[in-house]
Design a protein around this motif. Structure first.
Motif, mmCIF file in Angstrom:
data_model
loop_
_atom_site.group_PDB
_atom_site.id
_atom_site.type_symbol
_atom_site.label_atom_id
_atom_site.label_comp_id
_atom_site.label_asym_id
_atom_site.label_seq_id
_atom_site.Cartn_x
_atom_site.Cartn_y
_atom_site.Cartn_z
ATOM 1 N N MET A 1 0.849 -1.192 0.000
ATOM 2 C CA MET A 1 0.000 0.000 0.000
ATOM 3 C C MET A 1 0.884 1.241 0.000
ATOM 4 O O MET A 1 1.765 1.391 0.847
ATOM 5 C CB MET A 1 -0.895 0.010 1.243
ATOM 6 C CG MET A 1 -1.769 1.254 1.387
ATOM 7 S SD MET A 1 -2.836 1.102 2.845
ATOM 8 C CE MET A 1 -3.628 2.699 2.831
ATOM 9 N N ILE A 2 0.677 2.127 -0.950
ATOM 10 C CA ILE A 2 1.408 3.386 -1.006
ATOM 11 C C ILE A 2 0.501 4.472 -0.454
ATOM 12 O O ILE A 2 -0.584 4.717 -0.984
ATOM 13 C CB ILE A 2 1.842 3.711 -2.451
ATOM 14 C CG1 ILE A 2 2.759 2.604 -2.981
ATOM 15 C CG2 ILE A 2 2.538 5.067 -2.503
ATOM 16 C CD1 ILE A 2 3.138 2.773 -4.432
ATOM 17 N N LEU A 3 0.910 5.107 0.626
ATOM 18 C CA LEU A 3 0.066 6.073 1.317
ATOM 19 C C LEU A 3 0.531 7.492 1.020
ATOM 20 O O LEU A 3 1.647 7.876 1.372
ATOM 21 C CB LEU A 3 0.094 5.809 2.825
ATOM 22 C CG LEU A 3 -0.941 6.560 3.662
ATOM 23 C CD1 LEU A 3 -2.351 6.101 3.296
ATOM 24 C CD2 LEU A 3 -0.689 6.325 5.143
ATOM 25 N N ASP A 4 -0.303 8.264 0.360
ATOM 26 C CA ASP A 4 -0.004 9.668 0.081
ATOM 27 C C ASP A 4 0.152 10.415 1.400
ATOM 28 O O ASP A 4 -0.622 10.201 2.344
ATOM 29 C CB ASP A 4 -1.137 10.273 -0.750
ATOM 30 C CG ASP A 4 -0.841 11.694 -1.200
ATOM 31 O OD1 ASP A 4 -0.888 12.600 -0.342
ATOM 32 O OD2 ASP A 4 -0.566 11.896 -2.395
ATOM 33 N N ALA A 5 1.145 11.296 1.477
ATOM 34 C CA ALA A 5 1.412 12.034 2.713
ATOM 35 C C ALA A 5 0.190 12.815 3.178
ATOM 36 O O ALA A 5 -0.082 12.908 4.386
ATOM 37 C CB ALA A 5 2.594 12.975 2.516
ATOM 38 N N ASN A 6 -0.574 13.368 2.246
ATOM 39 C CA ASN A 6 -1.745 14.146 2.625
ATOM 40 C C ASN A 6 -2.861 13.287 3.215
ATOM 41 O O ASN A 6 -3.681 13.772 3.995
ATOM 42 C CB ASN A 6 -2.275 14.924 1.411
ATOM 43 C CG ASN A 6 -1.345 16.044 0.996
ATOM 44 O OD1 ASN A 6 -0.900 16.834 1.818
ATOM 45 N ND2 ASN A 6 -1.024 16.095 -0.286
ATOM 46 N N VAL A 7 -2.882 11.999 2.843
ATOM 47 C CA VAL A 7 -3.890 11.108 3.392
ATOM 48 C C VAL A 7 -3.654 10.902 4.887
ATOM 49 O O VAL A 7 -4.591 10.674 5.657
ATOM 50 C CB VAL A 7 -3.900 9.765 2.629
ATOM 51 C CG1 VAL A 7 -4.885 8.776 3.260
ATOM 52 C CG2 VAL A 7 -4.256 9.991 1.167
ATOM 53 N N ARG A 8 -2.397 11.004 5.303
ATOM 54 C CA ARG A 8 -2.088 10.908 6.735
ATOM 55 C C ARG A 8 -2.856 11.957 7.527
ATOM 56 O O ARG A 8 -3.414 11.675 8.592
ATOM 57 C CB ARG A 8 -0.587 11.089 6.977
ATOM 58 C CG ARG A 8 0.286 9.963 6.442
ATOM 59 C CD ARG A 8 1.759 10.261 6.635
ATOM 60 N NE ARG A 8 2.593 9.186 6.131
ATOM 61 C CZ ARG A 8 3.089 8.199 6.873
ATOM 62 N NH1 ARG A 8 2.824 8.162 8.159
ATOM 63 N NH2 ARG A 8 3.840 7.264 6.346
ATOM 64 N N PHE A 9 -2.901 13.163 7.000
ATOM 65 C CA PHE A 9 -3.592 14.246 7.698
ATOM 66 C C PHE A 9 -5.101 14.059 7.654
ATOM 67 O O PHE A 9 -5.803 14.369 8.614
ATOM 68 C CB PHE A 9 -3.187 15.593 7.098
ATOM 69 C CG PHE A 9 -1.748 15.940 7.351
ATOM 70 C CD1 PHE A 9 -1.354 16.452 8.575
ATOM 71 C CD2 PHE A 9 -0.788 15.732 6.386
ATOM 72 C CE1 PHE A 9 -0.032 16.743 8.830
ATOM 73 C CE2 PHE A 9 0.547 16.028 6.632
ATOM 74 C CZ PHE A 9 0.927 16.536 7.860
ATOM 75 N N GLU A 10 -5.593 13.529 6.537
ATOM 76 C CA GLU A 10 -7.021 13.237 6.464
ATOM 77 C C GLU A 10 -7.396 12.161 7.480
ATOM 78 O O GLU A 10 -8.467 12.223 8.097
ATOM 79 C CB GLU A 10 -7.379 12.782 5.048
ATOM 80 C CG GLU A 10 -7.272 13.870 3.998
ATOM 81 C CD GLU A 10 -7.638 13.385 2.612
ATOM 82 O OE1 GLU A 10 -8.326 14.125 1.897
ATOM 83 O OE2 GLU A 10 -7.231 12.245 2.246
ATOM 84 N N ALA A 11 -6.509 11.176 7.665
ATOM 85 C CA ALA A 11 -6.770 10.109 8.630
ATOM 86 C C ALA A 11 -6.810 10.657 10.051
ATOM 87 O O ALA A 11 -7.696 10.308 10.835
ATOM 88 C CB ALA A 11 -5.704 9.029 8.513
ATOM 89 N N LEU A 12 -5.857 11.517 10.387
ATOM 90 C CA LEU A 12 -5.852 12.122 11.722
ATOM 91 C C LEU A 12 -7.083 12.984 11.929
ATOM 92 O O LEU A 12 -7.682 12.992 13.008
ATOM 93 C CB LEU A 12 -4.591 12.969 11.916
ATOM 94 C CG LEU A 12 -3.261 12.225 12.067
ATOM 95 C CD1 LEU A 12 -2.133 13.227 12.260
ATOM 96 C CD2 LEU A 12 -3.305 11.244 13.230
ATOM 97 N N SER A 13 -7.464 13.723 10.901
ATOM 98 C CA SER A 13 -8.641 14.579 10.997
ATOM 99 C C SER A 13 -9.892 13.745 11.262
ATOM 100 O O SER A 13 -10.730 14.118 12.091
ATOM 101 C CB SER A 13 -8.818 15.381 9.698
ATOM 102 O OG SER A 13 -7.718 16.235 9.461
ATOM 103 N N ALA A 14 -10.010 12.602 10.572
ATOM 104 C CA ALA A 14 -11.160 11.727 10.774
ATOM 105 C C ALA A 14 -11.149 11.144 12.177
ATOM 106 O O ALA A 14 -12.187 11.067 12.844
ATOM 107 C CB ALA A 14 -11.160 10.609 9.737
ATOM 108 N N LEU A 15 -9.986 10.737 12.636
ATOM 109 C CA LEU A 15 -9.868 10.096 13.941
ATOM 110 C C LEU A 15 -10.183 11.066 15.070
ATOM 111 O O LEU A 15 -10.870 10.726 16.033
ATOM 112 C CB LEU A 15 -8.453 9.540 14.115
ATOM 113 C CG LEU A 15 -8.214 8.604 15.289
ATOM 114 C CD1 LEU A 15 -9.046 7.338 15.145
ATOM 115 C CD2 LEU A 15 -6.751 8.252 15.396
ATOM 116 N N LEU A 16 -9.709 12.306 14.951
ATOM 117 C CA LEU A 16 -9.887 13.292 16.007
ATOM 118 C C LEU A 16 -11.175 14.093 15.877
ATOM 119 O O LEU A 16 -11.592 14.760 16.815
ATOM 120 C CB LEU A 16 -8.697 14.257 16.033
ATOM 121 C CG LEU A 16 -7.355 13.641 16.401
ATOM 122 C CD1 LEU A 16 -6.243 14.680 16.298
ATOM 123 C CD2 LEU A 16 -7.392 13.052 17.798
#
Length: 242
Positions: A1-16
């Motif tokens: 799985m190749i994870l775009d760096a910006n998706v990391r922030f979207e994931a944190l935003s969803a989690l928080l």
């Protein structure tokens, strides 16, 4: 799985449950607080947060900034998406089913706690626990739900019957019931996301599939902070494409 760096922030935003962006993009006039990895668990779980000294958390906060170099630790990321082995594993003398199908974004936690890093165990493949290691649990919630955990208790299913405190589970299949989902504006794909933690075994109560860190009524904010930091520590964010 190749994870775009910006998706990391979207994931944190969803989690928080609130917007999270990179500090590299600028934090004009300190308009939004800086979220530190040491305060992430206090943002995710109890009703408190460690933020920059110049900022004060307010419930109306709509955005947090993070310093990627101080928050993520990509050298410890692990891609479980195509994991095929079924070898038994132990972590903290508890069974650990590795999260097959998920990608783990590692948080920069090494050296962050005064009692050292033994709670993390040793890096690399191994099937057995090592001395001082804490077992693994999973936790999924958002900002609005997080405020209720310490103010009352984690109101999810019949778990509220076990008392006031911080709930997580060693059973990833159970934890999936509390995952956050989001559709990426970057990739157009839909993902689910959840926290991977370590729990200090002597601090927990075991109630079926749930582990409870008790936080008694009347506990001061300072003591709550101490309980959290000494009992439950997130070290990775798990993400999976749906």
């Amino acid at each position: 799985m190749i994870l775009d760096a910006n998706v990391r922030f979207e994931a944190l935003s969803a989690l928080l449950g609130t917007k999270v962006t990179s500090l590299d993009g600028g934090n004009p006039w300190k308009a939004a607080p800086v979220l530190l990895v040491g305060g992430f668990v206090k943002q995710l779980i109890p009703d408190s947060i460690t933020i920059s000294a110049c900022s004060k958390f307010h419930p109306s906060t709509k955005e947090f900034f993070i310093d990627e170099k101080e928050f993520f630790d990509p050298g410890y990321d692990f891609d479980f998406t195509n994991l095929s082995d079924s070898a038994d594993c132990m972590r903290g003398n508890e069974p650990y089913e590795r999260p097959k199908g998920w990608y783990r974004m590692a948080l920069k936690v090494k050296g962050k706690y005064p009692d050292g890093d033994a709670w993390l165990g040793t890096n690399g493949w191994r099937s057995d626990s090592v001395p001082g290691e804490w077992p693994v649990s999973y936790h999924g919630t958002g900002l609005e739900e997080a405020r209720g955990i310490i103010s009352s208790h984690y109101k999810a299913g019949n778990r509220q019957a076990y008392g006031r405190g911080i709930y997580s589970t060693p059973d990833l299949h159970e934890a999936k019931n509390y995952c956050k989902t989001f559709t990426s504006k970057i990739t157009g794909k839909t993902y689910t996301v959840i926290m991977q933690n370590r729990i200090k075994p002597e601090k927990r109560q075991i109630h079926g599939n749930y582990w409870l860190i008790p936080v008694p009524e009347g506990t001061s904010a300072e003591e709550e902070k101490r309980i959290v930091e000494s009992s439950i520590r997130p070290y990775g964010v798990l993400i999976k494409e749906i």
